[in-house]
Design a protein around this motif. Structure first.
Motif, PDB file in Angstrom:
ATOM      1  N   MET A   1       0.845  -1.189   0.000  1.00 33.83           N
ATOM      2  CA  MET A   1       0.000   0.000   0.000  1.00 33.83           C
ATOM      3  C   MET A   1       0.884   1.244   0.000  1.00 33.83           C
ATOM      4  O   MET A   1       1.977   1.246   0.567  1.00 33.83           O
ATOM      5  CB  MET A   1      -0.908   0.004   1.229  1.00 33.83           C
ATOM      6  CG  MET A   1      -1.977   1.088   1.220  1.00 33.83           C
ATOM      7  SD  MET A   1      -3.149   0.860   2.590  1.00 33.83           S
ATOM      8  CE  MET A   1      -4.479   1.946   2.060  1.00 33.83           C
ATOM      9  N   VAL A   2       0.401   2.294  -0.644  1.00 34.49           N
ATOM     10  CA  VAL A   2       1.085   3.580  -0.636  1.00 34.49           C
ATOM     11  C   VAL A   2       0.162   4.607   0.012  1.00 34.49           C
ATOM     12  O   VAL A   2      -0.983   4.781  -0.417  1.00 34.49           O
ATOM     13  CB  VAL A   2       1.454   4.030  -2.057  1.00 34.49           C
ATOM     14  CG1 VAL A   2       2.079   5.430  -2.023  1.00 34.49           C
ATOM     15  CG2 VAL A   2       2.417   3.047  -2.715  1.00 34.49           C
ATOM     16  N   LEU A   3       0.671   5.261   1.055  1.00 32.51           N
ATOM     17  CA  LEU A   3      -0.059   6.324   1.732  1.00 32.51           C
ATOM     18  C   LEU A   3       0.566   7.665   1.391  1.00 32.51           C
ATOM     19  O   LEU A   3       1.784   7.779   1.249  1.00 32.51           O
ATOM     20  CB  LEU A   3      -0.042   6.109   3.245  1.00 32.51           C
ATOM     21  CG  LEU A   3      -0.669   4.812   3.747  1.00 32.51           C
ATOM     22  CD1 LEU A   3      -0.495   4.692   5.255  1.00 32.51           C
ATOM     23  CD2 LEU A   3      -2.143   4.752   3.377  1.00 32.51           C
ATOM     24  N   PHE A   4      -0.275   8.687   1.284  1.00 30.34           N
ATOM     25  CA  PHE A   4       0.167  10.014   0.874  1.00 30.34           C
ATOM     26  C   PHE A   4      -0.146  11.065   1.939  1.00 30.34           C
ATOM     27  O   PHE A   4      -1.187  11.016   2.600  1.00 30.34           O
ATOM     28  CB  PHE A   4      -0.558  10.453  -0.407  1.00 30.34           C
ATOM     29  CG  PHE A   4      -0.236   9.636  -1.624  1.00 30.34           C
ATOM     30  CD1 PHE A   4       0.738  10.029  -2.514  1.00 30.34           C
ATOM     31  CD2 PHE A   4      -0.945   8.461  -1.876  1.00 30.34           C
ATOM     32  CE1 PHE A   4       1.019   9.281  -3.648  1.00 30.34           C
ATOM     33  CE2 PHE A   4      -0.672   7.704  -3.016  1.00 30.34           C
ATOM     34  CZ  PHE A   4       0.310   8.114  -3.899  1.00 30.34           C
ATOM     35  N   ASP A   5       0.744  12.036   2.043  1.00 35.53           N
ATOM     36  CA  ASP A   5       0.439  13.302   2.687  1.00 35.53           C
ATOM     37  C   ASP A   5      -0.509  14.073   1.754  1.00 35.53           C
ATOM     38  O   ASP A   5      -0.618  13.752   0.567  1.00 35.53           O
ATOM     39  CB  ASP A   5       1.758  14.057   2.905  1.00 35.53           C
ATOM     40  CG  ASP A   5       1.565  15.485   3.334  1.00 35.53           C
ATOM     41  OD1 ASP A   5       0.821  15.717   4.302  1.00 35.53           O
ATOM     42  OD2 ASP A   5       2.158  16.377   2.697  1.00 35.53           O
ATOM     43  N   TYR A   6      -1.162  15.112   2.288  1.00 37.51           N
ATOM     44  CA  TYR A   6      -2.051  15.930   1.447  1.00 37.51           C
ATOM     45  C   TYR A   6      -1.324  17.151   0.868  1.00 37.51           C
ATOM     46  O   TYR A   6      -1.037  17.219  -0.316  1.00 37.51           O
ATOM     47  CB  TYR A   6      -3.293  16.372   2.233  1.00 37.51           C
ATOM     48  CG  TYR A   6      -4.038  17.481   1.529  1.00 37.51           C
ATOM     49  CD1 TYR A   6      -4.867  17.200   0.449  1.00 37.51           C
ATOM     50  CD2 TYR A   6      -3.864  18.817   1.904  1.00 37.51           C
ATOM     51  CE1 TYR A   6      -5.516  18.214  -0.236  1.00 37.51           C
ATOM     52  CE2 TYR A   6      -4.509  19.835   1.227  1.00 37.51           C
ATOM     53  CZ  TYR A   6      -5.335  19.541   0.158  1.00 37.51           C
ATOM     54  OH  TYR A   6      -5.959  20.544  -0.522  1.00 37.51           O
ATOM     55  N   GLY A   7      -1.035  18.143   1.724  1.00 37.76           N
ATOM     56  CA  GLY A   7      -0.535  19.425   1.251  1.00 37.76           C
ATOM     57  C   GLY A   7       0.869  19.362   0.688  1.00 37.76           C
ATOM     58  O   GLY A   7       1.776  18.802   1.299  1.00 37.76           O
ATOM     59  N   GLN A   8       1.074  19.935  -0.486  1.00 37.72           N
ATOM     60  CA  GLN A   8       2.338  19.973  -1.215  1.00 37.72           C
ATOM     61  C   GLN A   8       2.810  18.578  -1.626  1.00 37.72           C
ATOM     62  O   GLN A   8       3.947  18.409  -2.032  1.00 37.72           O
ATOM     63  CB  GLN A   8       3.431  20.683  -0.401  1.00 37.72           C
ATOM     64  CG  GLN A   8       3.035  22.055   0.136  1.00 37.72           C
ATOM     65  CD  GLN A   8       2.504  22.989  -0.932  1.00 37.72           C
ATOM     66  OE1 GLN A   8       1.300  23.117  -1.095  1.00 37.72           O
ATOM     67  NE2 GLN A   8       3.374  23.629  -1.658  1.00 37.72           N
ATOM     68  N   THR A   9       1.924  17.610  -1.526  1.00 38.84           N
ATOM     69  CA  THR A   9       2.214  16.255  -1.990  1.00 38.84           C
ATOM     70  C   THR A   9       1.147  15.856  -3.006  1.00 38.84           C
ATOM     71  O   THR A   9       1.437  15.748  -4.199  1.00 38.84           O
ATOM     72  CB  THR A   9       2.257  15.257  -0.822  1.00 38.84           C
ATOM     73  OG1 THR A   9       3.252  15.680   0.120  1.00 38.84           O
ATOM     74  CG2 THR A   9       2.595  13.854  -1.315  1.00 38.84           C
ATOM     75  N   LEU A  10      -0.072  15.668  -2.556  1.00 43.68           N
ATOM     76  CA  LEU A  10      -1.161  15.441  -3.505  1.00 43.68           C
ATOM     77  C   LEU A  10      -1.593  16.751  -4.161  1.00 43.68           C
ATOM     78  O   LEU A  10      -1.811  16.816  -5.378  1.00 43.68           O
ATOM     79  CB  LEU A  10      -2.371  14.826  -2.796  1.00 43.68           C
ATOM     80  CG  LEU A  10      -2.234  13.392  -2.287  1.00 43.68           C
ATOM     81  CD1 LEU A  10      -3.462  13.024  -1.469  1.00 43.68           C
ATOM     82  CD2 LEU A  10      -2.042  12.414  -3.439  1.00 43.68           C
ATOM     83  N   ILE A  11      -1.723  17.773  -3.323  1.00 44.38           N
ATOM     84  CA  ILE A  11      -2.239  19.066  -3.778  1.00 44.38           C
ATOM     85  C   ILE A  11      -1.259  20.172  -3.403  1.00 44.38           C
ATOM     86  O   ILE A  11      -0.798  20.231  -2.258  1.00 44.38           O
ATOM     87  CB  ILE A  11      -3.614  19.368  -3.149  1.00 44.38           C
ATOM     88  CG1 ILE A  11      -4.608  18.229  -3.427  1.00 44.38           C
ATOM     89  CG2 ILE A  11      -4.153  20.709  -3.657  1.00 44.38           C
ATOM     90  CD1 ILE A  11      -4.911  17.997  -4.895  1.00 44.38           C
ATOM     91  N   ALA A  12      -0.961  21.032  -4.366  1.00 44.26           N
ATOM     92  CA  ALA A  12      -0.091  22.187  -4.112  1.00 44.26           C
ATOM     93  C   ALA A  12      -0.960  23.395  -3.784  1.00 44.26           C
ATOM     94  O   ALA A  12      -1.957  23.663  -4.463  1.00 44.26           O
ATOM     95  CB  ALA A  12       0.775  22.482  -5.332  1.00 44.26           C
ATOM     96  N   GLU A  13      -0.585  24.097  -2.719  1.00 40.38           N
ATOM     97  CA  GLU A  13      -1.350  25.262  -2.277  1.00 40.38           C
ATOM     98  C   GLU A  13      -0.425  26.426  -1.946  1.00 40.38           C
ATOM     99  O   GLU A  13       0.683  26.224  -1.473  1.00 40.38           O
ATOM    100  CB  GLU A  13      -2.164  24.920  -1.023  1.00 40.38           C
ATOM    101  CG  GLU A  13      -3.184  23.829  -1.194  1.00 40.38           C
ATOM    102  CD  GLU A  13      -3.959  23.553   0.086  1.00 40.38           C
ATOM    103  OE1 GLU A  13      -4.965  22.837   0.006  1.00 40.38           O
ATOM    104  OE2 GLU A  13      -3.561  24.059   1.155  1.00 40.38           O
ATOM    105  N   LYS A  14      -0.932  27.633  -2.174  1.00 49.71           N
ATOM    106  CA  LYS A  14      -0.300  28.850  -1.677  1.00 49.71           C
ATOM    107  C   LYS A  14      -1.327  29.561  -0.822  1.00 49.71           C
ATOM    108  O   LYS A  14      -2.452  29.819  -1.268  1.00 49.71           O
ATOM    109  CB  LYS A  14       0.182  29.735  -2.830  1.00 49.71           C
ATOM    110  CG  LYS A  14       1.352  29.135  -3.613  1.00 49.71           C
ATOM    111  CD  LYS A  14       1.901  30.101  -4.624  1.00 49.71           C
ATOM    112  CE  LYS A  14       3.070  29.492  -5.403  1.00 49.71           C
ATOM    113  NZ  LYS A  14       4.195  29.161  -4.514  1.00 49.71           N
ATOM    114  N   PHE A  15      -0.963  29.868   0.419  1.00 47.20           N
ATOM    115  CA  PHE A  15      -1.929  30.321   1.419  1.00 47.20           C
ATOM    116  C   PHE A  15      -1.957  31.840   1.537  1.00 47.20           C
ATOM    117  O   PHE A  15      -0.909  32.490   1.620  1.00 47.20           O
ATOM    118  CB  PHE A  15      -1.573  29.700   2.774  1.00 47.20           C
ATOM    119  CG  PHE A  15      -2.516  30.061   3.882  1.00 47.20           C
ATOM    120  CD1 PHE A  15      -3.732  29.413   4.013  1.00 47.20           C
ATOM    121  CD2 PHE A  15      -2.190  31.055   4.796  1.00 47.20           C
ATOM    122  CE1 PHE A  15      -4.603  29.737   5.036  1.00 47.20           C
ATOM    123  CE2 PHE A  15      -3.050  31.383   5.826  1.00 47.20           C
ATOM    124  CZ  PHE A  15      -4.261  30.727   5.946  1.00 47.20           C
TER     125      PHE A  15
END
Length: 237
Positions: A1-15
């Motif tokens: 299984m592969v687990l992912f982080d969300y921010g800047q891994t799956l989705i790139a965001e600028k806050f």
């Protein structure tokens, strides 16, 4: 299984917190002191600093989440502001305006590759937004995902690198640590956290927004195609 982080891994965001607060204030039914978005966000920043939230250098030390369902009511009510939205609706309005987010380049194709290979996937995220809001955003931005679960610290107390949140994922997956890879952009939280929990860490730096120091002992990739090729080569060896 592969687990992912969300921010800047799956989705790139600028806050941009001021944009998010301005969007929320459009739903204010009372603003006792006529505060601007800049003033409200300044108070939010002050409280966050006091609590130790979101400190880039110390975030790995902050291992218990304060969800926005607790933070947001205090922020607005302490400033004499009433918002005609539920807490989760405030999260949605704020987040969509403050950090719209886009899938990291190549992530859709990489997720499709894992699916075609029969490799299971899931998410573990340090995040303060309501769990339902996080799930909605991931499913909207990555509609073809087959994540078996999306674990958020806002729902399960603990923040990476705390081992307990990785243990929870292993229990939900019914797998042993050496059967799971974890991919994320934060060295202390994602890389060291998953390594200490017995998982195989992969450091994804393709969307990283902070300075970093290379660790040659950790598999590090700058784009998803690079990781796919490495996985294919390992299969052929």
């Amino acid at each position: 299984m592969v687990l992912f982080d969300y921010g800047q891994t799956l989705i790139a965001e600028k806050f941009d917190g001021i944009k998010g607060t301005a969007a929320v204030l459009q739903y204010a039914t009372k603003n006792k002191y006529h505060l601007s978005a800049e003033q409200v966000q300044a108070k939010a920043n002050e409280i966050n600093l006091e609590l130790g939230r979101f400190d880039h250098e110390k975030r790995h030390l902050f291992q218990i989440e304060i969800p926005n369902t607790m933070f947001t009511p205090y922020l607005y009510e302490s400033l004499g502001i009433k918002i005609a939205l539920s807490n989760s609706e405030i999260d949605t309005v704020f987040w969509n305006a403050a950090a719209p987010g886009v899938p990291t380049e190549g992530i859709r194709e990489f997720l499709r590759y894992l699916k075609n290979k029969g490799i299971r996937t899931g998410v573990i995220s340090n995040i303060c937004y309501a769990p339902s809001v996080v799930v909605e955003r991931i499913n909207r931005l990555l509609p073809e995902n087959t994540f078996e679960f999306i674990i958020t610290s806002s729902n399960f107390i603990f923040r990476k690198p705390n081992k307990r949140i990785f243990d929870l994922a292993l229990e939900k997956a019914e797998l042993q640590p050496d059967e799971v890879w974890y991919i994320g952009d934060q060295y202390e939280c994602d890389v060291k956290g998953s390594l200490n929990a017995g998982l195989q860490p992969v450091w994804y730096i393709g969307a990283i927004d902070l300075p970093y120091t290379e660790d040659k002992s950790i598999l590090t990739v700058a784009d998803w195609n690079e990781l796919r090729l490495q996985m294919e080569n390992s299969e052929n060896d």
